[in-house]
Design a protein around this motif. Structure first.
Motif, PDB file in Angstrom:
ATOM      1  N   GLN A  67       0.894  -1.142   0.034  1.00 32.45           N
ATOM      2  CA  GLN A  67       0.086   0.106  -0.063  1.00 32.45           C
ATOM      3  C   GLN A  67       0.701   1.208  -0.008  1.00 32.45           C
ATOM      4  N   MET A  68       1.918   1.361   0.676  1.00 34.23           N
ATOM      5  CA  MET A  68       2.728   2.549   0.991  1.00 34.23           C
ATOM      6  C   MET A  68       3.559   2.732  -0.346  1.00 34.23           C
ATOM      7  N   GLU A  69       3.970   1.673  -1.025  1.00 39.42           N
ATOM      8  CA  GLU A  69       4.868   1.514  -2.295  1.00 39.42           C
ATOM      9  C   GLU A  69       3.626   2.340  -3.207  1.00 39.42           C
ATOM     10  N   ALA A  70       2.308   1.723  -3.463  1.00 30.77           N
ATOM     11  CA  ALA A  70       1.255   2.248  -4.379  1.00 30.77           C
ATOM     12  C   ALA A  70       1.142   3.806  -4.263  1.00 30.77           C
ATOM     13  N   SER A  71       1.228   4.130  -2.686  1.00 28.66           N
ATOM     14  CA  SER A  71       0.931   5.624  -2.477  1.00 28.66           C
ATOM     15  C   SER A  71       2.007   6.453  -2.705  1.00 28.66           C
ATOM     16  N   GLY A  72       3.177   5.956  -3.159  1.00 27.74           N
ATOM     17  CA  GLY A  72       4.317   6.682  -3.393  1.00 27.74           C
ATOM     18  C   GLY A  72       5.310   7.067  -2.300  1.00 27.74           C
ATOM     19  N   LEU A  73       5.131   6.303  -1.093  1.00 22.70           N
ATOM     20  CA  LEU A  73       5.746   6.606   0.219  1.00 22.70           C
ATOM     21  C   LEU A  73       6.955   5.910   0.235  1.00 22.70           C
ATOM     22  N   LEU A  74       7.119   4.774  -0.481  1.00 19.45           N
ATOM     23  CA  LEU A  74       8.527   4.076  -0.506  1.00 19.45           C
ATOM     24  C   LEU A  74       8.695   3.409  -1.668  1.00 19.45           C
ATOM     25  N   SER A  75       9.965   3.048  -2.018  1.00 18.33           N
ATOM     26  CA  SER A  75      10.194   2.221  -3.175  1.00 18.33           C
ATOM     27  C   SER A  75      10.680   0.762  -2.589  1.00 18.33           C
ATOM     28  N   ARG A  76      10.509  -0.180  -3.403  1.00 22.57           N
ATOM     29  CA  ARG A  76      10.833  -1.546  -3.358  1.00 22.57           C
ATOM     30  C   ARG A  76      11.850  -1.969  -4.236  1.00 22.57           C
ATOM     31  N   LYS A  77      12.983  -2.543  -3.864  1.00 24.62           N
ATOM     32  CA  LYS A  77      13.898  -3.075  -4.897  1.00 24.62           C
ATOM     33  C   LYS A  77      14.155  -4.585  -4.605  1.00 24.62           C
ATOM     34  N   VAL A  78      13.908  -5.178  -5.796  1.00 23.03           N
ATOM     35  CA  VAL A  78      14.095  -6.680  -5.640  1.00 23.03           C
ATOM     36  C   VAL A  78      15.418  -6.992  -6.544  1.00 23.03           C
ATOM     37  N   TYR A  79      16.351  -7.819  -5.683  1.00 22.02           N
ATOM     38  CA  TYR A  79      17.532  -8.159  -6.292  1.00 22.02           C
ATOM     39  C   TYR A  79      17.018  -9.771  -6.870  1.00 22.02           C
ATOM     40  N   ALA A  80      17.882 -10.115  -8.032  1.00 23.68           N
ATOM     41  CA  ALA A  80      17.715 -11.288  -8.617  1.00 23.68           C
ATOM     42  C   ALA A  80      18.750 -12.289  -8.004  1.00 23.68           C
ATOM     43  N   GLU A  81      18.530 -12.561  -6.762  1.00 25.26           N
ATOM     44  CA  GLU A  81      19.361 -13.731  -6.267  1.00 25.26           C
ATOM     45  C   GLU A  81      18.476 -14.686  -5.552  1.00 25.26           C
ATOM     46  N   VAL A  82      19.095 -15.922  -5.153  1.00 30.06           N
ATOM     47  CA  VAL A  82      18.479 -17.319  -4.351  1.00 30.06           C
ATOM     48  C   VAL A  82      19.056 -17.110  -3.084  1.00 30.06           C
ATOM     49  N   PRO A  83      18.109 -17.008  -1.948  1.00 25.11           N
ATOM     50  CA  PRO A  83      16.751 -16.628  -2.067  1.00 25.11           C
ATOM     51  C   PRO A  83      16.785 -14.929  -2.701  1.00 25.11           C
ATOM     52  N   PRO A  84      15.677 -14.555  -3.078  1.00 23.51           N
ATOM     53  CA  PRO A  84      15.380 -13.351  -3.542  1.00 23.51           C
ATOM     54  C   PRO A  84      15.631 -12.166  -2.299  1.00 23.51           C
ATOM     55  N   ARG A  85      16.414 -11.107  -2.436  1.00 23.47           N
ATOM     56  CA  ARG A  85      16.431 -10.074  -1.506  1.00 23.47           C
ATOM     57  C   ARG A  85      15.712  -8.896  -1.980  1.00 23.47           C
ATOM     58  N   VAL A  86      14.957  -8.474  -0.987  1.00 26.84           N
ATOM     59  CA  VAL A  86      14.100  -7.234  -1.316  1.00 26.84           C
ATOM     60  C   VAL A  86      14.176  -6.137  -0.348  1.00 26.84           C
ATOM     61  N   GLU A  87      14.638  -4.981  -0.858  1.00 27.85           N
ATOM     62  CA  GLU A  87      15.068  -3.858  -0.071  1.00 27.85           C
ATOM     63  C   GLU A  87      13.996  -2.597  -0.013  1.00 27.85           C
ATOM     64  N   TYR A  88      13.662  -1.938   1.016  1.00 26.46           N
ATOM     65  CA  TYR A  88      12.481  -1.025   1.092  1.00 26.46           C
ATOM     66  C   TYR A  88      13.232   0.143   1.489  1.00 26.46           C
ATOM     67  N   THR A  89      13.017   1.361   0.728  1.00 28.96           N
ATOM     68  CA  THR A  89      13.448   2.725   0.979  1.00 28.96           C
ATOM     69  C   THR A  89      12.418   3.734   1.067  1.00 28.96           C
ATOM     70  N   LEU A  90      12.385   4.540   1.706  1.00 24.30           N
ATOM     71  CA  LEU A  90      11.422   5.871   1.754  1.00 24.30           C
ATOM     72  C   LEU A  90      11.852   6.705   0.686  1.00 24.30           C
ATOM     73  N   THR A  91      10.642   7.211  -0.114  1.00 26.84           N
ATOM     74  CA  THR A  91      11.096   7.975  -1.340  1.00 26.84           C
ATOM     75  C   THR A  91      10.941   9.559  -0.738  1.00 26.84           C
ATOM     76  N   GLU A  92      11.204  10.516  -1.511  1.00 30.85           N
ATOM     77  CA  GLU A  92      11.499  11.752  -1.065  1.00 30.85           C
ATOM     78  C   GLU A  92      10.019  12.107  -0.348  1.00 30.85           C
ATOM     79  N   LEU A  93       8.890  11.865  -0.967  1.00 32.57           N
ATOM     80  CA  LEU A  93       7.647  12.019  -0.467  1.00 32.57           C
ATOM     81  C   LEU A  93       7.427  11.207   0.776  1.00 32.57           C
ATOM     82  N   GLY A  94       7.936   9.973   1.086  1.00 32.11           N
ATOM     83  CA  GLY A  94       7.787   9.364   2.413  1.00 32.11           C
ATOM     84  C   GLY A  94       8.586  10.166   3.444  1.00 32.11           C
ATOM     85  N   TYR A  95       9.899  10.305   3.069  1.00 27.45           N
ATOM     86  CA  TYR A  95      10.648  10.966   3.978  1.00 27.45           C
ATOM     87  C   TYR A  95      10.153  12.589   4.357  1.00 27.45           C
ATOM     88  N   SER A  96       9.564  13.248   3.472  1.00 23.23           N
ATOM     89  CA  SER A  96       8.720  14.342   4.042  1.00 23.23           C
ATOM     90  C   SER A  96       7.907  14.212   5.196  1.00 23.23           C
TER      91      SER A  96
END
Length: 119
Positions: A67-96
């Protein structure tokens, strides 16, 4: 669950007229505020967020993050690894939202101090 979909599908034309209500629509869930709190210092992996937040279930945390990603508050980055690694970071909007969380922290500290002096 219907409310969660409603939030994710909200476009700028469908937002409440009141700015306070708009903010609450985006962060009104306890878990979302804690996610914001934990991402302000920087990027975190899913497992780190789950551990730092505590008693939230994996399903609920995943839903809140989406939901937060859809609202533009954070971004999600998936790394093509086994097992997959997913990282979350606040966007500028989220950090505001940091000043709002700082104000909540300050208010909570004052409230706790006032309550302990009343005992």
């Amino acid at each position: 669950m219907e409310d969660n979909k409603k939030i994710a599908d909200t476009s700028s034309g469908d937002l409440p007229a009141c700015p306070v209500e708009t903010t609450l629509t985006l962060i009104s869930d306890k878990w979302k505020v804690l996610i914001l709190r934990d991402l302000i210092p920087g990027t975190k992996r899913f497992g780190e967020l789950k551990k730092s937040i505590g008693s939230v279930s994996q399903k609920v945390l995943t839903s809140q993050l989406r939901q937060m990603e859809a609202s533009g508050l954070l971004s999600r980055k998936v790394y093509a690894e086994v097992p997959p690694r997913v990282e979350y970071t606040l966007t500028e909007l989220g950090y505001s939202l940091k000043p709002i969380l700082d104000a909540m922290w300050d208010w909570g500290e004052k409230y706790k101090k006032a309550q302990s002096s009343n005992e």
